[in-house]
Design an enzyme around this catalytic site. Structure first.
Site, PDB file in Angstrom:
ATOM      1  N   SER A   1      -2.765  -5.700   8.415  1.00 34.08           N
ATOM      2  CA  SER A   1      -2.458  -4.317   8.787  1.00 34.08           C
ATOM      3  C   SER A   1      -3.569  -3.660   9.587  1.00 34.08           C
ATOM      4  O   SER A   1      -3.519  -2.450   9.832  1.00 34.08           O
ATOM      5  CB  SER A   1      -2.200  -3.484   7.518  1.00 34.08           C
ATOM      6  OG  SER A   1      -1.083  -3.982   6.826  1.00 34.08           O
TER       7      SER A   1
ATOM      8  N   LYS B   1      -0.374 -10.802   5.600  1.00 26.57           N
ATOM      9  CA  LYS B   1       0.005  -9.525   6.189  1.00 26.57           C
ATOM     10  C   LYS B   1      -1.287  -8.892   6.672  1.00 26.57           C
ATOM     11  O   LYS B   1      -2.200  -8.623   5.869  1.00 26.57           O
ATOM     12  CB  LYS B   1       0.677  -8.608   5.157  1.00 26.57           C
ATOM     13  CG  LYS B   1       0.906  -7.197   5.725  1.00 26.57           C
ATOM     14  CD  LYS B   1       1.450  -6.212   4.706  1.00 26.57           C
ATOM     15  CE  LYS B   1       1.532  -4.815   5.330  1.00 26.57           C
ATOM     16  NZ  LYS B   1       1.871  -3.778   4.338  1.00 26.57           N
TER      17      LYS B   1
ATOM     18  N   GLY C   1       1.113  -5.787  10.156  1.00 23.46           N
ATOM     19  CA  GLY C   1       1.404  -4.602   9.361  1.00 23.46           C
ATOM     20  C   GLY C   1       1.251  -3.335  10.185  1.00 23.46           C
ATOM     21  O   GLY C   1       1.169  -2.248   9.634  1.00 23.46           O
TER      22      GLY C   1
ATOM     23  N   SER D   1       0.824  -1.214   0.000  1.00 19.66           N
ATOM     24  CA  SER D   1       0.000   0.000   0.000  1.00 19.66           C
ATOM     25  C   SER D   1       0.855   1.260   0.000  1.00 19.66           C
ATOM     26  O   SER D   1       0.530   2.237  -0.666  1.00 19.66           O
ATOM     27  CB  SER D   1      -0.913   0.018   1.227  1.00 19.66           C
ATOM     28  OG  SER D   1      -1.811  -1.055   1.166  1.00 19.66           O
ATOM     29  N   ASN D   2       1.954   1.220   0.738  1.00 24.08           N
ATOM     30  CA  ASN D   2       2.788   2.410   0.841  1.00 24.08           C
ATOM     31  C   ASN D   2       3.596   2.713  -0.415  1.00 24.08           C
ATOM     32  O   ASN D   2       4.226   3.758  -0.516  1.00 24.08           O
ATOM     33  CB  ASN D   2       3.742   2.280   2.032  1.00 24.08           C
ATOM     34  CG  ASN D   2       3.031   2.569   3.326  1.00 24.08           C
ATOM     35  OD1 ASN D   2       2.530   3.660   3.519  1.00 24.08           O
ATOM     36  ND2 ASN D   2       2.940   1.575   4.192  1.00 24.08           N
TER      37      ASN D   2
END
Lengths: 318, 318, 318, 318
Positions: free
Chosen positions: A186, A184, A209, A50-51
């Site tokens: 988050s 993962k 995450g 996402s980042n």
């Protein structure tokens, strides 16, 4: 495959994509970041998480980002003199994020990612038709993707971006698939992470995450973490992982209390733009975000700097 | 441009995309639907709206869907004997949905859509970095897209899919841009729709995307509506619009009470799959959704049928 | 009972409770407000609604507030020369809010309210055990309360305060009870209000509690409204009701567009404290809220004043 | 006061209130539960917490519940032979919940609770005017209550019931008040609990109210926990606390994985009614809930039984 599990232990940063002032990907800056990360004890890299602003990248850019990271990670993985080993498995794992809505597009993207060198893929829950995202739909989608994927699949639960949650019981069901190897998560929901660990296959790799619950997650049995803050502070995150692994409770708790506020300011605080600013402050190539995202303002940057300094994790920071 | 405004009055269905059993787009079935819609008094068509499964389509498929709809709409627009007129402007408007996250990708998609024949574009709010979607970001994004777009731009607010809301005051600010000509607001928030009408430029076209508040929206000054239910029941939606326009309060209210439950079952009830089932029940080519979405189950189809029958809007329905 | 229905048509303000600087109820100021409202065409009063700070009042204070309002309303209801009529039923209706969590406490409060002169009670959905508030629980609760109540019962749906929603289908089921006569729905969900009107008993009184959707609600068949803004601007709300009732679409729409922004600022904007400030600006006795609520700040009051002035509804406002 | 801190370490069950078939409080059954709990290593009791149905109790019942618990706890606190000690401070702490909306009502309730024997009070955030519950309001409210309270004050954050959250930074500010000594945080947000521990005064007692994050909370520095599941399984909760305190990571993790599913089913699963059923299954006096809450159905009870059995924490359970 046991080798992959070993490589899914530890800390993986979800690499950001530095853009230049024209909005183009700066692949050189990206490779340079990886080269420096290679010395910090990280277990590997997540490309296109996402980042990374994956949703701002074209299909071609996504392939080239994976290739760039893979190449840079391998170079770093082979210190002078080891080249003869040719033991690719000992290197850092590169996990590629897949951000697609249809099952067929996800499968196609998985194949492209594997072709570009990804060791595993991190497949997001579809998220546009939120009302229709039932357990059945998730099982059908991830099973089809895992059946078709040439590399191991990790599930990706990130409700702050998707508005959709995959339940621990659904994750447990999917963990029975031989090619679905981890998640993962988050969401930052410690109870849910514990439930996944309790319910899923024993060797299923749970990666948190959320930097604010790293130590608690590890204590409950998480294999590792994919943390935005690790892009700016890889060393302290690795130290925290090692403290937890060696049973140093006081040390781990202390590091957690230092990591948490910095983690928060680069995620829920100022998001991707804040993370990029923190990376630049920490000496990495943060670069700019791509429009419509904008760089943080000067006062925002000073807030980030103040919080970073107060943490004591960035000794060289002015 | 006044001509466009006239064409943005009335009812536009957000056309679904029929898929065949292999998951391929059935362009013939799509064109056939349009041909039949052409006789029902609709003001035009929305291609690639949320109900089209736009997020399940490739860039190439998106272009071909627009082309197919445009072509079918034009043929229908010229009844036998009128061919000599050649008055393209008198035809039904084709609005193409743009579902992109970066400003540059949105601009590129807008150009492709215009090239494929779209008369206007319906640009969704970016929605992945929810925490970063401030008023500033929306203004920057929509302004840049509208500056670059060869055709008029409509804003698209659909929080049930995006998890993001654009505020009436932001819409009002954007309505000052000469190429931003209206909004499709699917939030179903009557107060917000009234606020947009009150605050925006006088000739700004407000189209409600919620069938349950069609009549109230029109009474408060909405120009028209983009309604999923119009894919299955175009006639009654047009009748309701005309009743409202002619001041027939009792007739409009009665039709609204008939339309609402059917509208609900094909949106919040069973979503795109439910809408496709309702279309098939009503004699149109619903087709299948694309994975991971699945067709409704048999009991779900019977629930839809029961609600459709009870509405009295589908006289031929067994 | 038909008489009650006639009295549940129109506009009812949910009266605020003015507190003095020591935090005590100022009953004289309250009675004075009612005396002035009596001349404005209101259909009656809601005592102890959400805006009354009912949750800040003791059981004894609640009784005395009802008595005060009842007495003041009756005096006003009998203009000079009409005293001989003694027709209590022609007066303004006084509806008392019931804000309790257990069924037995609600029943006890209903009896106290009736004893204090309430013509009907407005019973809030229980709201502490949100996860347990199923349709069954609501039906059991409201049925038991209505069975025991000596006066007609109205349901009260106000999710912005309770975090709980009662569904239109549940309301419809409850509308079959002979002593459940209507609902105040403050959710502001136009689609849900329409659904209640469609599904409930024909003579079930639907009162919207949202000033932003007053005209749309009336057009769809609502009997009237309980509006915070009517505490500050009773005349314009009554005018809007009358315009809608007489079919004056343009006039009603225009008034709605004037009422909406003022309504918003005294509800979602600044809440009870904002409403009290607006009342004082409009010449009524707003008084102070009770702690922990505090009066609006000076800049907030100026914002309210500016919005009130811009509406054109308060000609005497400096 | 240091003595209180010592007594706020460990596990405290939020005692349920058993009602008989007429809906009356069964004080004998309540005292009997406490008598049995006295042998299980619990640090004390919370009277009138959310699980007590405090909102279903009259002011008089609330006082008598506190008195009953206090009396029963003291008897149990003095094992045969220790009576000579007369060391009241060594006994189990009794914390009384305060569930009021106005500051003055909270103060009055605090005084009544102290008079009835409460050693400390647990004061809920006001929650009706959600939009107005700013940091300022919380600071004003809790400061005034703590100023007036004859006993130490704990803050109470329980958004699943209140729809309101008190932020870690606000808690930190309030922790400077000499009479505000801790918080029960039931939100289940591990990151927020860590933040409170990091930001608040060193001797501020953080008690988690979420059984699914008990071990992680303790590891990060929580003093203890107030857990619904401790009403049905006091022993295992105490064992988990002791394992964590003694550094037995494997044992604590194992117990956490056993406690979590049972904790979940008696909270988010079936709520108060589920907790009462689990207590009865475990041999305590669960009793009935008060209307509008109802006892769990037979199938629901079997679900609870199955989960309890699977946990291995209830060896005698058939």
């Amino acid at each position: 495959m046991a080798i992959l599990e070993n490589r899914l232990k530890g800390i993986l940063p979800p690499l950001t994509t530095p853009f230049d002032e024209r909005g183009e990907v700066d692949y050189v800056a990206l490779a340079d970041n990886v080269a420096r990360y290679n010395d910090t004890g990280l277990a590997g890299y997540v490309a296109l998480g996402s980042n990374s602003e994956v949703v701002h990248l074209t299909a071609d850019e996504r392939v080239r980002v994976i290739e760039t990271i893979k190449l840079a990670s391998e170079r770093g993985a082979q210190p002078p003199g080891d080249a003869a080993l040719g033991d690719q498995e000992s290197g850092r794992v590169v996990v590629a994020g897949i951000n697609e809505f249809s099952t067929r597009a996800a499968i196609e993207a998985v194949r492209r990612a594997a072709g570009a060198g990804a060791d595993a893929v991190l497949v997001i829950t579809p998220y546009f038709y939120k009302g229709a995202m039932t357990e059945d739909v998730f099982i059908r989608h991830f099973t089809a993707v895992a059946d078709a994927s040439p590399v191991p699949v990790l599930l990706y639960n990130v409700p702050q971006n998707t508005g959709v949650v995959i339940e621990p019981s659904t994750v447990a069901t999917l963990s029975a698939h031989p090619n679905i190897r981890g998640i993962k998560d988050s969401a930052g929901n410690m109870g849910a992470i514990s439930s996944i660990i309790r319910l899923a296959r024993k060797d299923f790799a749970v990666l948190t995450g959320n930097g604010g619950i790293l130590y608690p997650s590890l204590l409950m049995g998480a294999a590792g973490a994919v943390l935005a803050i690790a892009c700016a502070a890889p060393g302290p995150c690795v130290d925290l992982f090692n403290a937890a692994a060696s049973g140093d409770q006081a040390g781990a708790r202390e590091l957690q209390h230092r990591v948490s506020p910095v983690s928060q300011v680069v995620t829920t605080g100022f998001g991707v733009a804040g993370l990029k600013a923190a990376m630049t402050l920490a000496g990495f190539n943060g670069g700019l975000p791509r429009a419509p995202l904008a760089a943080v303002s000067d006062p925002e940057r000073e807030t980030i700097r103040t919080i970073m300094r107060a943490s004591g994790l960035f000794p060289g920071l002015e």
